[in-house]
Design a protein around this motif. Structure first.
Motif, PDB file in Angstrom:
ATOM      1  N   ALA A 187       0.838  -1.201   0.000  1.00 26.61           N
ATOM      2  CA  ALA A 187       0.000   0.000   0.000  1.00 26.61           C
ATOM      3  C   ALA A 187       0.869   1.246   0.000  1.00 26.61           C
ATOM      4  O   ALA A 187       2.038   1.212   0.399  1.00 26.61           O
ATOM      5  CB  ALA A 187      -0.932   0.008   1.196  1.00 26.61           C
ATOM      6  N   VAL A 188       0.271   2.355  -0.449  1.00 27.72           N
ATOM      7  CA  VAL A 188       0.946   3.646  -0.487  1.00 27.72           C
ATOM      8  C   VAL A 188       0.072   4.704   0.156  1.00 27.72           C
ATOM      9  O   VAL A 188      -1.148   4.530   0.300  1.00 27.72           O
ATOM     10  CB  VAL A 188       1.287   4.059  -1.941  1.00 27.72           C
ATOM     11  N   ASP A 189       0.712   5.799   0.529  1.00 26.84           N
ATOM     12  CA  ASP A 189      -0.010   6.902   1.162  1.00 26.84           C
ATOM     13  C   ASP A 189      -0.829   7.678   0.137  1.00 26.84           C
ATOM     14  O   ASP A 189      -0.434   7.823  -1.021  1.00 26.84           O
ATOM     15  CB  ASP A 189       0.990   7.837   1.846  1.00 26.84           C
ATOM     16  N   GLY A 190      -1.949   8.241   0.593  1.00 23.52           N
ATOM     17  CA  GLY A 190      -2.879   8.900  -0.310  1.00 23.52           C
ATOM     18  C   GLY A 190      -2.531  10.304  -0.723  1.00 23.52           C
ATOM     19  O   GLY A 190      -3.335  10.941  -1.409  1.00 23.52           O
ATOM     20  N   LEU A 191      -1.356  10.815  -0.357  1.00 23.88           N
ATOM     21  CA  LEU A 191      -0.993  12.167  -0.790  1.00 23.88           C
ATOM     22  C   LEU A 191      -0.997  12.272  -2.302  1.00 23.88           C
ATOM     23  O   LEU A 191      -1.299  13.325  -2.871  1.00 23.88           O
ATOM     24  CB  LEU A 191       0.349  12.587  -0.200  1.00 23.88           C
ATOM     25  N   LEU A 192      -0.662  11.163  -2.994  1.00 24.16           N
ATOM     26  CA  LEU A 192      -0.774  11.072  -4.449  1.00 24.16           C
ATOM     27  C   LEU A 192      -0.937   9.613  -4.832  1.00 24.16           C
ATOM     28  O   LEU A 192      -0.109   8.779  -4.464  1.00 24.16           O
ATOM     29  CB  LEU A 192       0.460  11.667  -5.136  1.00 24.16           C
ATOM     30  N   LEU A 193      -2.010   9.334  -5.548  1.00 21.91           N
ATOM     31  CA  LEU A 193      -2.289   7.994  -6.052  1.00 21.91           C
ATOM     32  C   LEU A 193      -2.601   8.111  -7.541  1.00 21.91           C
ATOM     33  O   LEU A 193      -3.547   8.807  -7.920  1.00 21.91           O
ATOM     34  CB  LEU A 193      -3.483   7.360  -5.330  1.00 21.91           C
ATOM     35  N   ALA A 194      -1.819   7.462  -8.375  1.00 25.40           N
ATOM     36  CA  ALA A 194      -2.032   7.502  -9.816  1.00 25.40           C
ATOM     37  C   ALA A 194      -2.489   6.133 -10.297  1.00 25.40           C
ATOM     38  O   ALA A 194      -1.931   5.107  -9.902  1.00 25.40           O
ATOM     39  CB  ALA A 194      -0.742   7.911 -10.530  1.00 25.40           C
ATOM     40  N   THR A 195      -3.490   6.108 -11.161  1.00 23.37           N
ATOM     41  CA  THR A 195      -4.042   4.841 -11.653  1.00 23.37           C
ATOM     42  C   THR A 195      -4.131   4.844 -13.177  1.00 23.37           C
ATOM     43  O   THR A 195      -4.285   5.895 -13.807  1.00 23.37           O
ATOM     44  CB  THR A 195      -5.450   4.577 -11.087  1.00 23.37           C
ATOM     45  N   GLN A 196      -4.067   3.642 -13.747  1.00 22.23           N
ATOM     46  CA  GLN A 196      -4.340   3.509 -15.179  1.00 22.23           C
ATOM     47  C   GLN A 196      -5.585   2.661 -15.437  1.00 22.23           C
ATOM     48  O   GLN A 196      -5.902   2.370 -16.592  1.00 22.23           O
ATOM     49  CB  GLN A 196      -3.134   2.951 -15.922  1.00 22.23           C
ATOM     50  N   TYR A 197      -6.265   2.260 -14.383  1.00 23.05           N
ATOM     51  CA  TYR A 197      -7.542   1.557 -14.492  1.00 23.05           C
ATOM     52  C   TYR A 197      -8.502   2.142 -13.459  1.00 23.05           C
ATOM     53  O   TYR A 197      -8.073   2.597 -12.396  1.00 23.05           O
ATOM     54  CB  TYR A 197      -7.367   0.054 -14.245  1.00 23.05           C
ATOM     55  N   ASP A 198      -9.778   2.125 -13.780  1.00 18.58           N
ATOM     56  CA  ASP A 198     -10.793   2.629 -12.853  1.00 18.58           C
ATOM     57  C   ASP A 198     -11.367   1.488 -12.027  1.00 18.58           C
ATOM     58  O   ASP A 198     -11.994   0.569 -12.571  1.00 18.58           O
ATOM     59  CB  ASP A 198     -11.927   3.315 -13.617  1.00 18.58           C
ATOM     60  N   ILE A 199     -11.146   1.546 -10.740  1.00 17.09           N
ATOM     61  CA  ILE A 199     -11.740   0.618  -9.784  1.00 17.09           C
ATOM     62  C   ILE A 199     -12.479   1.458  -8.751  1.00 17.09           C
ATOM     63  O   ILE A 199     -11.904   2.418  -8.209  1.00 17.09           O
ATOM     64  CB  ILE A 199     -10.671  -0.268  -9.121  1.00 17.09           C
ATOM     65  N   PRO A 200     -13.734   1.149  -8.458  1.00 15.63           N
ATOM     66  CA  PRO A 200     -14.485   1.980  -7.515  1.00 15.63           C
ATOM     67  C   PRO A 200     -13.824   2.049  -6.141  1.00 15.63           C
ATOM     68  O   PRO A 200     -13.321   1.051  -5.624  1.00 15.63           O
ATOM     69  CB  PRO A 200     -15.850   1.275  -7.436  1.00 15.63           C
ATOM     70  N   TRP A 201     -13.836   3.230  -5.584  1.00 11.25           N
ATOM     71  CA  TRP A 201     -13.357   3.436  -4.220  1.00 11.25           C
ATOM     72  C   TRP A 201     -14.429   2.962  -3.244  1.00 11.25           C
ATOM     73  O   TRP A 201     -15.625   3.134  -3.485  1.00 11.25           O
ATOM     74  CB  TRP A 201     -13.044   4.910  -3.988  1.00 11.25           C
ATOM     75  N   ARG A 202     -14.012   2.384  -2.129  1.00  7.12           N
ATOM     76  CA  ARG A 202     -14.951   1.760  -1.197  1.00  7.12           C
ATOM     77  C   ARG A 202     -15.599   2.778  -0.258  1.00  7.12           C
ATOM     78  O   ARG A 202     -15.418   2.766   0.951  1.00  7.12           O
ATOM     79  CB  ARG A 202     -14.240   0.672  -0.412  1.00  7.12           C
ATOM     80  N   GLU A 203     -16.396   3.664  -0.853  1.00  3.94           N
ATOM     81  CA  GLU A 203     -17.089   4.659  -0.033  1.00  3.94           C
ATOM     82  C   GLU A 203     -18.166   4.023   0.835  1.00  3.94           C
ATOM     83  O   GLU A 203     -18.653   4.654   1.779  1.00  3.94           O
ATOM     84  CB  GLU A 203     -17.693   5.750  -0.907  1.00  3.94           C
ATOM     85  N   ASP A 204     -18.522   2.760   0.537  1.00  2.00           N
ATOM     86  CA  ASP A 204     -19.479   2.063   1.383  1.00  2.00           C
ATOM     87  C   ASP A 204     -18.895   1.761   2.759  1.00  2.00           C
ATOM     88  O   ASP A 204     -19.633   1.589   3.736  1.00  2.00           O
ATOM     89  CB  ASP A 204     -19.938   0.762   0.722  1.00  2.00           C
ATOM     90  N   ILE A 205     -17.576   1.699   2.850  1.00  2.00           N
ATOM     91  CA  ILE A 205     -16.901   1.440   4.130  1.00  2.00           C
ATOM     92  C   ILE A 205     -16.179   2.686   4.626  1.00  2.00           C
ATOM     93  O   ILE A 205     -16.311   3.073   5.785  1.00  2.00           O
ATOM     94  CB  ILE A 205     -15.900   0.275   4.004  1.00  2.00           C
ATOM     95  N   PHE A 206     -15.431   3.323   3.720  1.00  2.00           N
ATOM     96  CA  PHE A 206     -14.587   4.457   4.105  1.00  2.00           C
ATOM     97  C   PHE A 206     -15.242   5.746   3.610  1.00  2.00           C
ATOM     98  O   PHE A 206     -14.930   6.250   2.537  1.00  2.00           O
ATOM     99  CB  PHE A 206     -13.173   4.256   3.553  1.00  2.00           C
ATOM    100  N   ASP A 207     -16.184   6.244   4.415  1.00  2.00           N
ATOM    101  CA  ASP A 207     -16.991   7.391   4.032  1.00  2.00           C
ATOM    102  C   ASP A 207     -16.458   8.701   4.603  1.00  2.00           C
ATOM    103  O   ASP A 207     -17.151   9.713   4.595  1.00  2.00           O
ATOM    104  CB  ASP A 207     -18.447   7.192   4.465  1.00  2.00           C
TER     105      ASP A 207
END
Length: 234
Positions: A149-169
């Motif tokens: 895992a990495v810290d969220g200060l910067l996260l770069a992606t090349q695929y779209d995967i939904p963020w788990r807002e159902d848990i981490f709101d």
């Protein structure tokens, strides 16, 4: 809505930020203006004011932006590597299995869930916690080091995967969750080799040790991912 009628734009990079401090965000954007872009690559910015949490704000960007490459960054993160886009796209295009890139993190997460107490820390960043400091851990092997895992200060992606807002709101553990979601789908999470730190994180003083909200989400993270690969067992 993102769907079959929306064609992905493979030549576009979208910078996504949740904003509640206009001064910080404008300084973040000013740093983006100094970035070099490879020929034919376009940039767009997506900002969300008033998001209830980072995961929900980032999911809105997925629904509304067709850009293949998304860079989720805090409003207080300033990119200093002017070749950031070229370096990032070269990494992604050479490694299709690399789904998500960050700049600082851990090869394994301790069983209590706090990544920065890992004994396998990787990456580097300049931080301003009212005093500037060069935070330097183990250097990633070129071109990148796979991590849990990495810290969220910067996260770069090349695929779209939904963020788990159902848990981490809220505002904690959305980043570790997303890393584990990518890895659950068979993608790698990586930290690139940085000869010099790519970003400055103007984060100020933070103390999560006695924050009950932080620990509430830490327990949610452990409940969801505590048995996943990448967690150090006691």
């Amino acid at each position: 809505m993102r769907g079959s009628m929306m064609t992905e734009k493979e030549d576009t990079v979208c910078f996504v930020t949740c904003v509640n401090d206009e001064e910080q965000y404008q300084l973040c954007v000013k740093h983006l203006q100094f970035l070099s872009f490879p020929p034919g690559v376009h940039c767009e910015t997506y900002f969300n004011r008033g998001a209830s949490g980072l995961a929900s704000g980032y999911n809105q960007a997925i629904r509304e932006s067709r850009a293949k490459y998304k860079i989720y960054l805090h409003q207080d993160t300033y990119i200093m590597n002017t070749n950031f886009i070229s370096d990032l796209l070269a990494l992604f295009k050479s490694h299709p299995q690399l789904g998500l890139v960050g700049l600082i993190g851990a090869r394994a997460i301790p069983d209590h869930g706090v990544w920065w107490y890992s004994d396998q820390l990787m990456g580097k960043v300049i931080e301003n916690r009212h005093v500037y400091q060069y935070v330097k851990f183990n250097e990633a092997e070129a071109p990148f080091q796979s991590v849990a895992a990495v810290d969220g200060l910067l996260l770069a992606t090349q695929y779209d995967i939904p963020w788990r807002e159902d848990i981490f709101d809220g505002w904690h553990y959305y980043d570790l969750s997303q890393c584990f979601e990518f890895r659950r789908r068979g993608y790698s999470v990586g930290i690139p080799h940085q000869a010099e730190p790519w970003v400055l994180h103007n984060c100020g003083l933070m103390n999560t040790d006695d924050d009950p909200v932080y620990h509430h989400y830490r327990m949610k993270f452990l409940h969801e991912y505590g048995s996943d690969p990448g967690m150090l067992k006691p």
